[in-house]
Every structure is written in structure tokens, then in C-alpha cells.
Design a protein around this motif. Structure first.
Motif, mmCIF file in Angstrom:
data_model
loop_
_atom_site.group_PDB
_atom_site.id
_atom_site.type_symbol
_atom_site.label_atom_id
_atom_site.label_comp_id
_atom_site.label_asym_id
_atom_site.label_seq_id
_atom_site.Cartn_x
_atom_site.Cartn_y
_atom_site.Cartn_z
ATOM 1 N N VAL A 343 10.585 -22.493 61.954
ATOM 2 C CA VAL A 343 10.146 -23.853 62.244
ATOM 3 C C VAL A 343 10.136 -24.748 61.007
ATOM 4 C CG1 VAL A 343 8.768 -23.168 64.231
ATOM 5 C CG2 VAL A 343 7.721 -23.168 61.968
ATOM 6 N N LYS A 344 10.260 -24.160 59.821
ATOM 7 C CA LYS A 344 10.167 -24.949 58.591
ATOM 8 C C LYS A 344 11.451 -24.947 57.755
ATOM 9 C CE LYS A 344 5.203 -24.946 57.624
ATOM 10 N NZ LYS A 344 4.167 -24.731 56.581
ATOM 11 N N THR A 345 12.489 -24.313 58.220
ATOM 12 C CA THR A 345 13.701 -24.218 57.402
ATOM 13 C C THR A 345 14.347 -25.585 57.193
ATOM 14 O OG1 THR A 345 14.983 -23.727 59.390
ATOM 15 C CG2 THR A 345 14.220 -21.852 58.090
ATOM 16 N N THR A 346 15.051 -25.706 56.067
ATOM 17 C CA THR A 346 15.794 -26.928 55.765
ATOM 18 C C THR A 346 17.189 -26.558 55.274
ATOM 19 O OG1 THR A 346 15.293 -27.118 53.384
ATOM 20 C CG2 THR A 346 13.620 -27.911 54.941
ATOM 21 N N THR A 347 18.029 -27.574 55.161
ATOM 22 C CA THR A 347 19.381 -27.374 54.632
ATOM 23 C C THR A 347 19.505 -27.989 53.246
ATOM 24 O OG1 THR A 347 20.136 -29.371 55.771
ATOM 25 C CG2 THR A 347 20.439 -27.278 56.915
ATOM 26 N N PHE A 348 18.436 -27.981 52.478
ATOM 27 C CA PHE A 348 18.480 -28.504 51.112
ATOM 28 C C PHE A 348 19.653 -27.893 50.345
ATOM 29 C CE2 PHE A 348 17.056 -27.757 46.640
ATOM 30 C CZ PHE A 348 17.145 -29.071 46.212
ATOM 31 N N ASN A 349 20.340 -28.731 49.604
ATOM 32 C CA ASN A 349 21.530 -28.321 48.841
ATOM 33 C C ASN A 349 22.717 -28.020 49.745
ATOM 34 O OD1 ASN A 349 20.904 -26.483 45.709
ATOM 35 N ND2 ASN A 349 21.102 -28.642 46.122
ATOM 36 N N GLY A 350 22.566 -28.284 51.049
ATOM 37 C CA GLY A 350 23.634 -27.919 51.969
ATOM 38 C C GLY A 350 23.678 -26.440 52.281
ATOM 39 N N VAL A 351 22.604 -25.721 51.933
ATOM 40 C CA VAL A 351 22.553 -24.285 52.216
ATOM 41 C C VAL A 351 22.468 -24.077 53.722
ATOM 42 C CG1 VAL A 351 21.147 -22.209 51.945
ATOM 43 C CG2 VAL A 351 21.490 -23.733 50.002
ATOM 44 N N ASN A 352 23.292 -23.197 54.259
ATOM 45 C CA ASN A 352 23.251 -22.910 55.687
ATOM 46 C C ASN A 352 21.895 -22.344 56.096
ATOM 47 O OD1 ASN A 352 25.743 -23.767 56.559
ATOM 48 N ND2 ASN A 352 26.723 -21.781 56.277
ATOM 49 N N LEU A 353 21.470 -22.694 57.290
ATOM 50 C CA LEU A 353 20.299 -22.065 57.868
ATOM 51 C C LEU A 353 20.623 -20.608 58.206
ATOM 52 C CD1 LEU A 353 19.329 -24.907 60.349
ATOM 53 C CD2 LEU A 353 18.250 -24.421 58.148
ATOM 54 N N PRO A 354 19.631 -19.721 58.140
ATOM 55 C CA PRO A 354 19.894 -18.336 58.543
ATOM 56 C C PRO A 354 20.268 -18.256 60.022
ATOM 57 C CG PRO A 354 17.832 -18.502 57.304
ATOM 58 C CD PRO A 354 18.252 -19.897 57.621
ATOM 59 N N PHE A 376 24.137 -29.037 59.005
ATOM 60 C CA PHE A 376 23.799 -29.787 57.786
ATOM 61 C C PHE A 376 24.112 -31.267 57.964
ATOM 62 C CE2 PHE A 376 25.752 -31.381 53.750
ATOM 63 C CZ PHE A 376 24.580 -31.627 53.070
ATOM 64 N N LYS A 377 25.287 -31.572 58.455
ATOM 65 C CA LYS A 377 25.740 -32.953 58.589
ATOM 66 C C LYS A 377 24.869 -33.747 59.568
ATOM 67 C CE LYS A 377 29.449 -33.799 61.048
ATOM 68 N NZ LYS A 377 28.977 -34.770 62.075
ATOM 69 N N ASP A 378 24.447 -33.098 60.642
ATOM 70 C CA ASP A 378 23.699 -33.795 61.687
ATOM 71 C C ASP A 378 22.320 -34.246 61.234
ATOM 72 O OD1 ASP A 378 25.797 -33.583 63.439
ATOM 73 O OD2 ASP A 378 24.962 -31.906 64.577
ATOM 74 N N ARG A 379 21.839 -33.731 60.106
ATOM 75 C CA ARG A 379 20.550 -34.175 59.581
ATOM 76 C C ARG A 379 20.698 -35.414 58.688
ATOM 77 N NH1 ARG A 379 16.552 -29.136 58.512
ATOM 78 N NH2 ARG A 379 17.207 -27.806 60.247
ATOM 79 N N LEU A 380 21.928 -35.782 58.428
ATOM 80 C CA LEU A 380 22.201 -36.877 57.503
ATOM 81 C C LEU A 380 22.971 -37.989 58.222
ATOM 82 C CD1 LEU A 380 23.337 -34.544 54.609
ATOM 83 C CD2 LEU A 380 21.081 -35.577 54.898
ATOM 84 N N SER A 381 23.449 -38.946 57.462
ATOM 85 C CA SER A 381 24.231 -40.021 58.088
ATOM 86 C C SER A 381 25.263 -40.537 57.078
ATOM 87 C CB SER A 381 23.313 -41.175 58.509
ATOM 88 O OG SER A 381 22.680 -41.760 57.387
#
Length: 381
Positions: A343-354, A376-381
Motif C-alpha cells: 500500500v505504500k510502494t512508490t516508483t521513485f527513481n523509476g524503479v519498478n514496483l515489485p 511509472f509513466k501513469d503516475r506522472l504527466s
């Protein structure tokens, strides 16, 4: 850890959260026994466990779930097939009507929110108010809702002596992975400030933090507390644990990508990240357990500081000892990584989610989902 799962690590993608279905069922059976013995309702808190592929199993034991956003509400509606118990610290005007339509219970965080939205909620949902008993034994301020100046809940001096018509519930949440004796002391504080109002409501929501699935938890003491409170005030009681549902039900499988000597400190860089995939380890903070390792350094044994794969300098955890040296490609398995992780994971640095998977009760691995560039892309614009 399940031995069969351990023997099949090479067939599991890395990194990957792996829920062990049998362990989840074990927790649910215990929780169900508590709610039946005490005559209360226990529901899932999505903020701790939102793995909706497991909701069909959860719903066999728990009647519903609590949500703290419209997105969580929709997940409850769509994957548990029920309306939600909802608490949001501040409701948005443009979302409120949909939230009401998708909920059975609605808790307001402040008297101002109640006054602002009550006319749009009354007659459609059962309304309650969150209170602050000004007592909590949570040691970490970040997780303590009763610190001075807390924005969560209403103190007794802000409430009238007679609750208005339509305000049917009181909600408190001051525990965090605590035992039933902490709850007992919390109830004493709650009753000391709010006893007169407790006699006026139909239900009391005890919030979460009741870690009844932890080894050594006194469930009989909990049942006694709940039964006595329910009878004393003639109210329905609701509990909404997060951690207890998925406590020790699975792991995060990772792989060693590199080994370096950093000024005499041996560092193993993994394909996962503490900052992006296990942020609670840095926020709480706490040091996660690793299968087949020593939790603290042992003299004479191979010892490593474990580094995440982001460029954040503090994305590391240390130090752990092993019986034999690590090699590139070795699996490192973090234990108890299902609650408050996905519930808390992020894609910081573009790192893939597990990836996410389930070790099924019939002893096979179900690969539920993987992530890549689009996530990753869908969290940005």
C-alpha cells in the motif's frame, strides 16, 4: 517461512511480494473466532492491506472493509461486493455524494465537517464522529494520533452534552500494533471523557491497531473487554485492524545484484528498495527480518549492509550476518512484508514496483501481477 515456497524461490520473479494463502486464512479464522465470541463486527482496513486478489478469501470471514479515500471505497465495492465503512480526515465537496452512495457508515473527523455535510448524509448512511481520547501508547509520533495539535478526532470540550439527531456513532483510533491491555487502558481514558456520549450512540468503532494475530496476544482478554463494553453501553462494536489481517502472511523476495567493499564495509545491493518498496522500515523505523540470516552482526560470520537500488543515500539497511558469503544472484527474502508494504510502494527513481503473487494452499505459485514502464509513466504527466 513455508518450506515449499522456499524451495521454489528461483521460479518466483524478483522482486516480488508473495502472500501465503494458508497463513492469511489462519489469521482470518482467529479473527473470526474473536468477533463471534465477543459479538462484534471486525472488518478489513484497506490502509494496511489492499491486495484485492485476496478479497474473496477475506470476505468469507469478514463482512466488510473500511476505507479512507474514494479510491479505497471503490476497491471495497468492486472486489468485496459491499459498501464501505468510510472515514476521511476531510471530505471533498465534489466527491461527497458519491462517497455517501458507496458507504454504509460515515465518520466525520471534525464538528465543522459534520455541520457542513450532515444534510447530504443523513438518512442515507449511519453517521459518526471521530473522537480524540487524548491517550495513546504509540511511541512513534508519526503514528500517534493523540499528540498535541493532532488533526485527527475531536476532543471532549468540542462536543455538546447531547449529540444531535442522526449522529449515531463514535469512532476512536489510537492503537498501533498494540495488545489488549493497551486497549483496556485506552478504554478507561475514553470512558473518562466520553462516557455520557457513549450512552447516546448506536455504535462505537474501536479503529485499528489490535494485533490479535501476533503470537502471545491474549484474545480471551480482548473478548472480555469487547463483551463488557458492548453490554455496558448497549452498542454495536466495530474493529478495523490493518496489520492483524496480514500479519506474518508473506514475504518480499529480492535478489543480490552487486557486492561491493565500501571502506571496509561489505555491501550487497539488491533489486528492491527500502525507500520505495519498504518505506515503513525507514519511517517507523524498524529493521526487517530476513530468512536464514542473523538479525544483528555476528563476529566471524559474513556480514553485509543491504542497499536498495535507488540513488537515495539512505536507501539501505544494516547490518545482517549469514552463515555463508552472499553471491550475485542469491535470493534475499524479507519476512512479514505484506501489511503496510504494497500500500505504500512508490516508483521513485523509476524503479519498478515489485511483482505480486500468491503461494496457494495447494502449494503452487500464482503470479498475480507485474509492473513496468507504464506503471511509472501513469503516475506522472
Amino acid at each position: 517461512m513455508n518450506s515449499n515456497l522456499y524451495q521454489h524461490l528461483d521460479s518466483i520473479p524478483s522482486p516480488c511480494f508473495v502472500l501465503e494463502e494458508a497463513k492469511l486464512r489462519r489469521n482470518l479464522e482467529l479473527i473470526d473466532s474473536v468477533q463471534k465470541a465477543a459479538g462484534v463486527t471486525i472488518i478489513l482496513a484497506l490502509k494496511g492491506f489492499s491486495m484485492y486478489s485476496a478479497f474473496p478469501l477475506v470476505h468469507k470471514y469478514l463482512s466488510g472493509a473500511t476505507a479512507s479515500s474514494l479510491n479505497e471505497i471503490k476497491l471495497v465495492n468492486n472486489y468485496m461486493g459491499v459498501k464501505a465503512h468510510t472515514y476521511i480526515p476531510a471530505y471533498r465537496d465534489d466527491e461527497f455524494d458519491e462517497i455517501v452512495d458507496r458507504s454504509t457508515h460515515l465518520t466525520f473527523n471534525s464538528w465543522n465537517q459534520w455541520e457542513r455535510f450532515k444534510d447530504r448524509a443523513l438518512g442515507k448512511v449511519s453517521c459518526g464522529i471521530r473522537v480524540n481520547p487524548q491517550y495513546s501508547e504509540v511511541a512513534t509520533d508519526m503514528y500517534n494520533p493523540c499528540v498535541p495539535g493532532s488533526r485527527l478526532g475531536v476532543t471532549r470540550d468540542q462536543l455538546p452534552d447531547q449529540l444531535p439527531d442522526g449522529l449515531e456513532g463514535i469512532h476512536f483510533h489510537t492503537l498501533c500494533e498494540n495488545d489488549s491491555f493497551t486497549l483496556e487502558r485506552t478504554l478507561q481514558a475514553l470512558e473518562g471523557r466520553f462516557a455520557d456520549l457513549l450512552h447516546q450512540v448506536k455504535w462505537v468503532n474501536f479503529g485499528g491497531g489490535h494485533l490479535m494475530t501476533r503470537e502471545g496476544y491474549d484474545t480471551q482478554h480482548l473478548i472480555g473487554l469487547l463483551s463488557a463494553f458492548r453490554q455496558k453501553y448497549n452498542v454495536d462494536i466495530i474493529l478495523e485492524p490493518g496489520s492483524a489481517i496480514a500479519w506474518q502472511t508473506g514475504v518480499l523476495v529480492s535478489t543480490v545484484l552487486d557486492l561491493i567493499d565500501s571502506q571496509g564495509i561489505q555491501v550487497a545491493i539488491l533489486d528492491t528498495s527500502f525507500a520505495a518498496h519498504m518505506p515503513d522500515t525507514l519511517e517507523m523505523p524498524y529493521k526487517p527480518r530476513i530468512t536464514d540470516s542473523y538479525h544483528e552482526p555476528v563476529a566471524g560470520k559474513p556480514t553485509y549492509r543491504l542497499g536498495g537500488m535507488t540513488c537515495l543515500a539512505g536507501d539501505f539497511m544494516g547490518d545482517y550476518s549469514f552463515d555463508k558469503p552472499l553471491s550475485i544472484g542469491d535470493k534475499v527474502v524479507f519476512e512479514d512484508m505484506i501489511h503496510y508494504t504494497m500500500v505504500k510502494t512508490t516508483t521513485f527513481n523509476g524503479v519498478n514496483l515489485p511483482s505480486i503473487g500468491i503461494w496457494k494452499e495447494d502449494q503452487h505459485f500464482l503470479h498475480v501481477r507485474s509492473y513496468g514502464y507504464e506503471s511509472f509513466k501513469d503516475r506522472l504527466s
